[in-house]
Design a protein around this motif. Structure first.
Motif, PDB file in Angstrom:
ATOM      1  N   VAL A 238       1.055  -0.917  -0.091  1.00 35.31           N
ATOM      2  CA  VAL A 238      -0.023   0.015   0.265  1.00 35.31           C
ATOM      3  C   VAL A 238       0.430   1.311  -0.058  1.00 35.31           C
ATOM      4  N   SER A 239      -0.200   2.245  -1.023  1.00 36.55           N
ATOM      5  CA  SER A 239       1.267   3.570  -1.045  1.00 36.55           C
ATOM      6  C   SER A 239       0.207   4.632  -0.171  1.00 36.55           C
ATOM      7  N   VAL A 240       0.929   5.162   0.911  1.00 39.00           N
ATOM      8  CA  VAL A 240      -0.084   6.257   1.995  1.00 39.00           C
ATOM      9  C   VAL A 240       1.394   7.580   1.916  1.00 39.00           C
ATOM     10  N   LEU A 241       0.403   8.802   1.365  1.00 44.23           N
ATOM     11  CA  LEU A 241       0.924   9.972   1.285  1.00 44.23           C
ATOM     12  C   LEU A 241       0.540  10.565   2.327  1.00 44.23           C
ATOM     13  N   ILE A 242       0.955  11.598   3.319  1.00 41.42           N
ATOM     14  CA  ILE A 242       0.489  12.315   4.315  1.00 41.42           C
ATOM     15  C   ILE A 242       0.923  13.154   4.037  1.00 41.42           C
ATOM     16  N   LEU A 243      -0.154  13.824   3.502  1.00 39.59           N
ATOM     17  CA  LEU A 243       0.293  15.856   2.783  1.00 39.59           C
ATOM     18  C   LEU A 243       0.497  16.909   3.550  1.00 39.59           C
ATOM     19  N   HIS A 244       1.592  17.976   3.675  1.00 40.44           N
ATOM     20  CA  HIS A 244       1.954  19.013   4.110  1.00 40.44           C
ATOM     21  C   HIS A 244       1.430  20.128   3.170  1.00 40.44           C
ATOM     22  N   PRO A 245      -0.087  20.901   3.080  1.00 39.41           N
ATOM     23  CA  PRO A 245      -0.074  21.657   1.764  1.00 39.41           C
ATOM     24  C   PRO A 245       0.379  22.862   1.524  1.00 39.41           C
ATOM     25  N   GLY A 246       1.693  23.385   2.934  1.00 37.69           N
ATOM     26  CA  GLY A 246       1.784  23.882   2.924  1.00 37.69           C
ATOM     27  C   GLY A 246       0.673  25.441   3.709  1.00 37.69           C
ATOM     28  N   TRP A 247       1.120  26.639   4.187  1.00 37.24           N
ATOM     29  CA  TRP A 247       0.322  27.421   5.203  1.00 37.24           C
ATOM     30  C   TRP A 247      -0.462  28.603   3.882  1.00 37.24           C
ATOM     31  N   VAL A 248      -1.706  28.195   3.247  1.00 35.38           N
ATOM     32  CA  VAL A 248      -2.628  28.410   2.479  1.00 35.38           C
ATOM     33  C   VAL A 248      -3.389  29.549   2.713  1.00 35.38           C
ATOM     34  N   ARG A 249      -3.742  30.390   1.744  1.00 35.26           N
ATOM     35  CA  ARG A 249      -4.983  31.473   2.078  1.00 35.26           C
ATOM     36  C   ARG A 249      -5.606  30.312   1.854  1.00 35.26           C
ATOM     37  N   THR A 250      -6.916  29.906   2.497  1.00 35.97           N
ATOM     38  CA  THR A 250      -7.884  29.666   2.967  1.00 35.97           C
ATOM     39  C   THR A 250      -8.764  30.576   3.985  1.00 35.97           C
ATOM     40  N   GLU A 251      -9.833  29.513   4.164  1.00 35.12           N
ATOM     41  CA  GLU A 251     -10.784  30.025   5.533  1.00 35.12           C
ATOM     42  C   GLU A 251      -9.722  29.748   6.717  1.00 35.12           C
ATOM     43  N   MET A 252      -9.378  28.183   6.383  1.00 34.55           N
ATOM     44  CA  MET A 252      -8.874  27.819   7.738  1.00 34.55           C
ATOM     45  C   MET A 252      -7.205  28.042   8.097  1.00 34.55           C
ATOM     46  N   GLY A 253      -6.623  28.790   6.831  1.00 37.83           N
ATOM     47  CA  GLY A 253      -5.753  28.964   6.451  1.00 37.83           C
ATOM     48  C   GLY A 253      -5.839  30.540   7.289  1.00 37.83           C
ATOM     49  N   GLY A 254      -6.381  31.311   6.741  1.00 32.92           N
ATOM     50  CA  GLY A 254      -6.132  32.773   6.737  1.00 32.92           C
ATOM     51  C   GLY A 254      -5.459  33.501   5.697  1.00 32.92           C
ATOM     52  N   ALA A 255      -5.922  34.816   5.879  1.00 32.67           N
ATOM     53  CA  ALA A 255      -5.633  36.071   4.825  1.00 32.67           C
ATOM     54  C   ALA A 255      -3.896  36.450   4.987  1.00 32.67           C
TER      55      ALA A 255
ATOM     56  N   THR B 133      -1.464  23.215  -6.990  1.00 32.64           N
ATOM     57  CA  THR B 133      -0.617  22.318  -7.839  1.00 32.64           C
ATOM     58  C   THR B 133       0.408  21.818  -7.726  1.00 32.64           C
ATOM     59  N   GLY B 134       1.176  22.159  -6.872  1.00 27.71           N
ATOM     60  CA  GLY B 134       2.570  21.347  -5.921  1.00 27.71           C
ATOM     61  C   GLY B 134       1.600  20.339  -5.231  1.00 27.71           C
ATOM     62  N   LEU B 135       0.657  19.948  -4.185  1.00 31.74           N
ATOM     63  CA  LEU B 135      -0.020  18.236  -4.362  1.00 31.74           C
ATOM     64  C   LEU B 135       0.100  18.258  -5.540  1.00 31.74           C
ATOM     65  N   ALA B 136      -0.576  18.153  -6.278  1.00 34.04           N
ATOM     66  CA  ALA B 136      -1.084  17.700  -7.839  1.00 34.04           C
ATOM     67  C   ALA B 136       0.430  16.663  -8.267  1.00 34.04           C
TER      68      ALA B 136
ATOM     69  N   LEU C 117       5.117  14.133   2.935  1.00 39.54           N
ATOM     70  CA  LEU C 117       6.068  15.362   2.558  1.00 39.54           C
ATOM     71  C   LEU C 117       4.956  16.372   2.100  1.00 39.54           C
ATOM     72  N   ASP C 118       5.971  17.983   1.549  1.00 41.01           N
ATOM     73  CA  ASP C 118       4.819  18.640   1.699  1.00 41.01           C
ATOM     74  C   ASP C 118       4.897  19.225   0.035  1.00 41.01           C
ATOM     75  N   TYR C 119       3.980  19.905   0.105  1.00 40.65           N
ATOM     76  CA  TYR C 119       3.445  19.935  -1.494  1.00 40.65           C
ATOM     77  C   TYR C 119       4.179  20.702  -2.586  1.00 40.65           C
ATOM     78  N   ARG C 120       5.724  20.684  -2.114  1.00 35.64           N
ATOM     79  CA  ARG C 120       7.866  20.684  -2.535  1.00 35.64           C
ATOM     80  C   ARG C 120       7.968  19.464  -2.844  1.00 35.64           C
ATOM     81  N   GLY C 121       7.546  18.154  -2.019  1.00 32.86           N
ATOM     82  CA  GLY C 121       7.805  17.275  -2.739  1.00 32.86           C
ATOM     83  C   GLY C 121       9.089  17.084  -1.795  1.00 32.86           C
ATOM     84  N   GLU C 122       8.904  17.710  -0.345  1.00 29.12           N
ATOM     85  CA  GLU C 122      10.354  17.730   0.521  1.00 29.12           C
ATOM     86  C   GLU C 122       9.620  17.084   2.367  1.00 29.12           C
TER      87      GLU C 122
END
Length: 228
Positions: A173-190, A201-204, A219-224
């Motif tokens: 099984v392949s499990v990808l545990i992903l951090h999207p970055g600190w993103v300007r969303t309702e949760m992340g804030g302005a 785009t990075g996550l994809a 991994l993060d959205y840059r693949g690190e």
């Protein structure tokens, strides 16, 4: 659907990162099944023939079972559980009511793993289970504190995801545990660092590079790779 067309199940796609991921995978020629807790005009407005929209709440076991039954004929190259909450995230753990803290833990850690377990039989060989985590779930990188119940829920998700992969290791099984970055969303804030388009785009890209890779990968959205 052509034989070579990949198929993604995006869980929690009504807005923000989930919606952005749906748009991104559709633009890359994938077929997408997207779930919403309640009707999402933004999701409905995408209007793609390659998009199927379903309703489900990952905290509702009967609802997840019903979704599994409705998708009995479908197989997925990617199952990505995006859904999560950050209720009272800025309050210290001792100030968060017990029932609120428990619900954050259930939604962010327990429910994604239960969903992954329920839908593992819908994953094609060479596909991946992806779980939306956060760098805040890293114990080793926690040098600033804050976001205590949210951090703890994502650290729990990371631990459970590793255990899930170990439990299914014989199945590669392949499990990808992903951090999207600190993103300007309702949760992340302005004030967040990046916009939704940059994150998804990075996550994809990361998913495309890692798809089907056996093991559990944080991994993060840059693949690190991130420290646990």
């Amino acid at each position: 659907m052509t034989q070579s067309q990949k198929h993604a199940l995006i869980v929690g796609a009504s807005r923000g990162l989930g919606l952005g991921l749906v748009e991104t995978f559709l633009a890359r020629g994938w077929r997408v099944t997207a779930t919403q807790r309640r009707p999402s005009p933004a999701l409905a407005g995408l209007g793609s023939e390659a998009l199927r929209v379903e309703s489900a709440d990952i905290d509702d076991d009967p609802g997840v079972t019903a979704l599994h039954d409705r998708l009995a004929s479908e197989r997925f190259d990617l199952i990505f559980v995006v859904a999560g909450v950050a209720t009272l995230a800025h309050d210290p753990a001792h100030a968060v009511p017990r029932d609120v803290a428990a619900q954050v833990y259930l939604t962010n850690a327990i429910s994604p793993i239960r969903f992954a377990e329920a839908f593992l039989d819908r994953l094609v060989p060479g596909g991946s289970i992806a779980l939306m985590s956060s760098i805040l779930g890293s114990v080793g990188l926690n040098e600033t504190g804050g976001w205590e119940t949210y951090r703890a829920s994502k650290a729990a998700l990371n631990t459970l995801a590793r255990s899930f992969e170990i439990r299914h290791r014989a199945e590669n099984v392949s499990v990808l545990i992903l951090h999207p970055g600190w993103v300007r969303t309702e949760m992340g804030g302005a004030e967040a660092d990046i916009d939704v388009a940059t994150s998804v785009t990075g996550l994809a890209d990361v998913i495309g590079a890692q798809l089907g890779r056996p093991g559990a990968h944080y991994l993060d959205y840059r693949g690190e790779t991130l420290a646990w």
